[in-house]
Motif scaffolding. Structure first.
Motif, PDB file in Angstrom:
ATOM      1  N   LYS A 192       0.752  -1.138   0.155  1.00  0.00           N
ATOM      2  CA  LYS A 192      -0.031  -0.050   0.097  1.00  0.00           C
ATOM      3  C   LYS A 192       0.738   1.275  -0.014  1.00  0.00           C
ATOM      4  N   GLN A 193       2.034   1.108   0.170  1.00  0.00           N
ATOM      5  CA  GLN A 193       3.177   2.402   0.022  1.00  0.00           C
ATOM      6  C   GLN A 193       2.925   3.056   1.178  1.00  0.00           C
ATOM      7  N   ARG A 194       2.625   2.634   2.347  1.00  0.00           N
ATOM      8  CA  ARG A 194       2.140   3.502   3.408  1.00  0.00           C
ATOM      9  C   ARG A 194       3.164   4.443   3.929  1.00  0.00           C
ATOM     10  N   PHE A 195       4.320   4.456   3.388  1.00  0.00           N
ATOM     11  CA  PHE A 195       5.379   4.993   3.930  1.00  0.00           C
ATOM     12  C   PHE A 195       6.252   6.221   2.942  1.00  0.00           C
ATOM     13  N   ALA A 196       6.467   7.435   2.948  1.00  0.00           N
ATOM     14  CA  ALA A 196       7.265   8.027   2.164  1.00  0.00           C
ATOM     15  C   ALA A 196       8.591   8.527   2.696  1.00  0.00           C
ATOM     16  N   VAL A 197       9.682   8.157   1.781  1.00  0.00           N
ATOM     17  CA  VAL A 197      11.142   8.539   2.450  1.00  0.00           C
ATOM     18  C   VAL A 197      11.513   9.773   1.467  1.00  0.00           C
ATOM     19  N   GLU A 198      11.934  10.885   1.933  1.00  0.00           N
ATOM     20  CA  GLU A 198      12.392  11.915   1.417  1.00  0.00           C
ATOM     21  C   GLU A 198      13.538  12.624   2.122  1.00  0.00           C
ATOM     22  N   ASP A 199      14.647  12.834   1.353  1.00  0.00           N
ATOM     23  CA  ASP A 199      15.750  13.806   2.048  1.00  0.00           C
ATOM     24  C   ASP A 199      16.155  13.384   3.555  1.00  0.00           C
ATOM     25  N   GLY A 200      16.525  11.902   3.647  1.00  0.00           N
ATOM     26  CA  GLY A 200      16.765  11.326   4.986  1.00  0.00           C
ATOM     27  C   GLY A 200      15.517  11.291   6.081  1.00  0.00           C
ATOM     28  N   ARG A 201      14.350  11.667   5.481  1.00  0.00           N
ATOM     29  CA  ARG A 201      13.061  11.591   6.507  1.00  0.00           C
ATOM     30  C   ARG A 201      12.207  10.446   6.012  1.00  0.00           C
ATOM     31  N   ILE A 202      11.410  10.167   6.904  1.00  0.00           N
ATOM     32  CA  ILE A 202      10.363   9.246   6.775  1.00  0.00           C
ATOM     33  C   ILE A 202       8.880   9.781   7.304  1.00  0.00           C
ATOM     34  N   ARG A 203       7.667   9.405   6.618  1.00  0.00           N
ATOM     35  CA  ARG A 203       6.649   9.742   7.300  1.00  0.00           C
ATOM     36  C   ARG A 203       5.469   8.612   6.698  1.00  0.00           C
ATOM     37  N   ALA A 204       4.507   8.475   7.238  1.00  0.00           N
ATOM     38  CA  ALA A 204       3.331   7.751   7.074  1.00  0.00           C
ATOM     39  C   ALA A 204       2.432   8.608   5.958  1.00  0.00           C
ATOM     40  N   SER A 205       2.155   7.968   4.745  1.00  0.00           N
ATOM     41  CA  SER A 205       1.619   8.586   3.739  1.00  0.00           C
ATOM     42  C   SER A 205       0.424   9.339   3.823  1.00  0.00           C
ATOM     43  N   GLN A 206      -0.537   8.584   4.889  1.00  0.00           N
ATOM     44  CA  GLN A 206      -1.670   8.958   5.430  1.00  0.00           C
ATOM     45  C   GLN A 206      -2.207   8.295   6.501  1.00  0.00           C
ATOM     46  N   GLY A 207      -3.422   8.525   6.942  1.00  0.00           N
ATOM     47  CA  GLY A 207      -3.793   7.911   8.253  1.00  0.00           C
ATOM     48  C   GLY A 207      -3.516   8.245   9.636  1.00  0.00           C
ATOM     49  N   HIS A 208      -3.181   9.329   9.683  1.00  0.00           N
ATOM     50  CA  HIS A 208      -2.653   9.767  10.986  1.00  0.00           C
ATOM     51  C   HIS A 208      -3.972  10.217  12.049  1.00  0.00           C
ATOM     52  N   THR A 209      -3.803   9.721  13.158  1.00  0.00           N
ATOM     53  CA  THR A 209      -4.692  10.419  14.335  1.00  0.00           C
ATOM     54  C   THR A 209      -4.229  11.289  15.075  1.00  0.00           C
ATOM     55  N   VAL A 210      -2.847  11.580  14.975  1.00  0.00           N
ATOM     56  CA  VAL A 210      -2.161  12.619  15.508  1.00  0.00           C
ATOM     57  C   VAL A 210      -2.063  13.898  14.372  1.00  0.00           C
ATOM     58  N   PRO A 211      -2.293  15.195  15.117  1.00  0.00           N
ATOM     59  CA  PRO A 211      -2.465  16.249  13.974  1.00  0.00           C
ATOM     60  C   PRO A 211      -1.235  16.531  13.108  1.00  0.00           C
ATOM     61  N   VAL A 212      -1.082  16.420  11.737  1.00  0.00           N
ATOM     62  CA  VAL A 212      -0.051  16.673  10.956  1.00  0.00           C
ATOM     63  C   VAL A 212      -0.732  17.398   9.641  1.00  0.00           C
ATOM     64  N   ASP A 213      -0.181  18.057   9.019  1.00  0.00           N
ATOM     65  CA  ASP A 213      -0.542  18.710   7.600  1.00  0.00           C
ATOM     66  C   ASP A 213       0.414  18.038   6.463  1.00  0.00           C
ATOM     67  N   LEU A 214      -0.120  17.086   5.698  1.00  0.00           N
ATOM     68  CA  LEU A 214       0.485  16.566   4.753  1.00  0.00           C
ATOM     69  C   LEU A 214       1.104  17.507   3.808  1.00  0.00           C
ATOM     70  N   ALA A 215       0.417  18.689   3.831  1.00  0.00           N
ATOM     71  CA  ALA A 215       0.951  19.747   2.616  1.00  0.00           C
ATOM     72  C   ALA A 215       0.775  19.104   1.484  1.00  0.00           C
ATOM     73  N   LEU A 216      -0.338  18.431   1.077  1.00  0.00           N
ATOM     74  CA  LEU A 216      -0.802  17.982  -0.247  1.00  0.00           C
ATOM     75  C   LEU A 216      -1.569  18.975  -0.926  1.00  0.00           C
TER      76      LEU A 216
END
Length: 180
Positions: A64-88
């Protein structure tokens, strides 16, 4: 890495990158990112050591490609229950999107529509097959059609994550089709 270990690592990452980063002592930035080095140090401190090779493997093979990796960082692609702004950026959706669920919640959906519940967005699939798989995780799947084009014309905003999951704040009942 065997399949069982891959699944275990994926679930661990999902839990902490989407729901409980503080539990292992990491802090996500405003957009949900954490450095890979910080994440790997935290997993080791919490008796769940993951190597960089294991992490890269889990990210690469996750269906499901749940994770994104960019510039030495990682995040979940979506599905957060903690407040984040995915900046999409807002995106124009296809005419129809789909939502997989189960029959026992249909009465609530008919009256309230689709709500994000504990998540930050409602998740929608671009095709019936994906929505069927999503619904099947909780029982016999029911696939609802979402008139995304009409929602968009009515002023609802849509986003699409890097792995193709469509996100919106909610789906009012008027835009749902329960039978095709």
């Amino acid at each position: 890495m065997d399949d069982r270990h891959t699944i275990k690592v994926s679930k661990y990452l999902s839990k902490h990158l989407r729901h409980q980063p503080e539990r292992i002592g990491i802090t996500l930035d405003a957009n949900g990112w954490v450095t890979i080095d910080e994440l790997l140090r935290a997993t080791a401190r919490n008796n769940f050591p993951i190597t960089r090779a294991e992490l890269d493997h889990v990210v690469a093979v996750n269906d499901k490609q749940r994770f994104a990796v960019e510039d030495g960082r990682i995040r979940a692609s979506q599905g957060h229950t903690v407040p984040v702004d995915l900046a999409l950026p807002p995106a124009e959706p296809p005419v129809y999107l789909y939502h997989g669920t189960v029959g026992r919640v249909l009465d609530a959906i008919r009256s309230e529509g689709l709500r994000p519940m504990a998540r930050t967005h409602v998740h929608l699939s671009p095709d019936r097959e994906t929505a069927t798989r999503v619904g099947a995780r909780r029982g016999r799947p029911v696939v609802l059609s979402v008139d995304a084009a009409a929602m968009h014309r009515a002023g609802h905003t849509f986003y699409v994550s890097a792995n193709g999951v469509w996100l919106t704040a909610s789906v009012p009942p008027a835009f749902l089709r329960f039978r095709d």
